[in-house]
Scaffold this motif. Structure first.
Motif, short mmCIF file in Angstrom:
data_model
loop_
_atom_site.label_atom_id
_atom_site.label_comp_id
_atom_site.label_asym_id
_atom_site.label_seq_id
_atom_site.Cartn_x
_atom_site.Cartn_y
_atom_site.Cartn_z
N VAL A 250 12.44 -3.34 -29.49
CA VAL A 250 12.78 -1.94 -29.24
C VAL A 250 11.63 -1.25 -28.51
O VAL A 250 10.47 -1.62 -28.66
CB VAL A 250 13.09 -1.22 -30.56
N ASP A 251 11.97 -0.24 -27.72
CA ASP A 251 10.99 0.61 -27.06
C ASP A 251 10.95 1.94 -27.82
O ASP A 251 11.88 2.74 -27.72
CB ASP A 251 11.38 0.85 -25.60
N PRO A 252 9.90 2.19 -28.61
CA PRO A 252 9.86 3.43 -29.40
C PRO A 252 9.95 4.69 -28.56
O PRO A 252 10.53 5.70 -29.00
CB PRO A 252 8.52 3.34 -30.13
N ASP A 253 9.40 4.67 -27.36
CA ASP A 253 9.46 5.86 -26.52
C ASP A 253 10.89 6.18 -26.10
O ASP A 253 11.26 7.35 -25.98
CB ASP A 253 8.58 5.67 -25.28
N ARG A 254 11.71 5.15 -25.90
CA ARG A 254 13.11 5.38 -25.57
C ARG A 254 13.86 5.96 -26.77
O ARG A 254 14.74 6.81 -26.62
CB ARG A 254 13.78 4.09 -25.10
N LEU A 255 13.53 5.48 -27.97
CA LEU A 255 14.15 6.05 -29.16
C LEU A 255 13.79 7.52 -29.30
O LEU A 255 14.64 8.35 -29.60
CB LEU A 255 13.68 5.29 -30.41
N ARG A 256 12.54 7.84 -29.06
CA ARG A 256 12.07 9.23 -29.18
C ARG A 256 12.80 10.13 -28.18
O ARG A 256 13.08 11.30 -28.49
CB ARG A 256 10.56 9.28 -28.96
N ALA A 257 13.12 9.59 -27.02
CA ALA A 257 13.79 10.39 -25.99
C ALA A 257 15.31 10.34 -26.11
O ALA A 257 16.01 11.06 -25.39
CB ALA A 257 13.38 9.88 -24.60
N GLY A 258 15.83 9.49 -27.00
CA GLY A 258 17.27 9.27 -27.07
C GLY A 258 18.03 10.34 -27.82
O GLY A 258 17.47 11.10 -28.61
N GLU A 259 19.33 10.39 -27.55
CA GLU A 259 20.25 11.26 -28.26
C GLU A 259 20.98 10.44 -29.32
O GLU A 259 21.21 9.24 -29.13
CB GLU A 259 21.24 11.91 -27.30
#
Length: 324
Positions: A250-259
């Motif tokens: 997983v990419d944590p930064d993508r999770l943080r930016a995700g809806e």
């Protein structure tokens, strides 16, 4: 809106700790959460994880019941198709008595083939079995076929469904919906009406993937590492026993930016004001009377978890309570 904490008792190899101390600290943290005025503690169930995910939520809540006096105690969830209805009904009643009527019983269908194989249960029939368990547990309590009865006249049963079809199932049963996603209110409400239940009695609550901090930039390097370990563990174990290839990290930064499209593809992160705004938007328009957040992520130290609990209690909970 009430605010609670979520624990799964993970103990990953990368940050391995003495499990006796880990479980002792859970009880200490429950006492601290109650002292700080938080509303609930939730624990959950999985089997055979290599990071020692909690397998027996009602057993753990029995211990928490003996160490607390006010805070509500919830299962988010018991994987109901793995268990007999009488077993669930009896254990839940005992926890409710030990706690003086503070149990919220969340039931979920499960999804991991390895767990169903371990328990000799049917993965294919899991949704029907989950619904059946809720009906059977209610009837066992009503009829007195199992004893003792719970302390609460109608102990809340929360159906752990995260999509519109599951919300419909919860509504037809006339039980609470263990999801804080406002998009599920309409199918849940419609099914309550269809099932002959008063929609004014519909209740929703659920877990929110989130972290609250006074220093978002400074804390992110640490939080992101533990977040990645936790989500990667979920993804890896979800495919255990299937023919699917190993998941990508997983990419944590993508999770943080995700809806929040699914339960694991987003992560609300920021100050109490930031996270409160995201939660209120996520729950807007639905009868969501409570949310719970991870007390800590996989492998976090006790000090970091305790600091997060304090921030949730002193910064986030007042904002949600006022908005509610």
């Amino acid at each position: 809106m009430r605010t609670g904490l979520y624990f799964d008792m993970r103990n990953p190899v990368a940050w391995r700790r003495d499990p006796v101390r880990l479980y002792g600290e859970f009880l200490e943290l429950c006492e601290e959460a109650e002292r700080l005025g938080l509303d609930s503690v939730w624990v959950t169930e999985h089997h055979g994880f290599d990071d020692d995910y909690l397998p027996t939520p009602l057993t753990l809540l029995a211990a928490a019941a003996a160490r607390t006096t006010r805070i509500r105690l919830g299962t988010g969830v018991v994987v109901a198709p793995l268990h007999r209805a009488a077993e669930i009904a009896e254990q839940a009643a005992v926890v409710d008595l030990l706690s003086g009527g503070r149990l919220d019983l969340g039931l979920g269908a499960g999804y991991r083939p390895a767990e169903f194989e371990l328990y000799g249960a049917s993965l294919r029939a899991r949704y029907a079995e989950n619904d059946a368990r809720a009906r059977e547990v209610r009837e066992l309590w009503r009829s007195g076929a199992v004893t003792p009865k719970p302390a609460q006249p109608r102990l809340p049963i929360w159906m752990g469904y995260l999509g519109p079809k599951g919300a419909r199932r919860a509504g037809l049963l006339g039980e609470c919906l263990l999801s804080a996603d406002a998009r599920l209110w309409e199918p849940y409400r419609a099914a309550l009406v269809e099932g002959g239940h008063d929609p004014a009695g519909g209740r929703m609550a659920g877990g929110v993937q989130a972290w609250v901090t006074d220093d978002p930039d400074g804390d992110w390097p640490v939080v992101s590492r533990h977040l990645a370990a936790q989500v990667d563990s979920y993804a890896r174990h979800a495919r255990q026993g299937t023919e699917l290839p190993p998941p990508r990290p997983v990419d944590p930064d993508r999770l943080r930016a995700g809806e929040p499209r699914t339960s694991l593809n987003y992560f609300f992160y920021g100050t109490a004001e930031d996270v409160a705004a995201r939660i209120l938007d996520y729950t807007a328009g639905a009868p969501v009377d409570g949310v719970y957040l991870w007390a800590g992520l996989a492998g976090m130290s006790r000090d970091l978890v305790a600091r997060h609990i304090n921030t949730i209690a002193t910064r986030l909970a007042p904002l949600l309570r006022e908005a509610g």
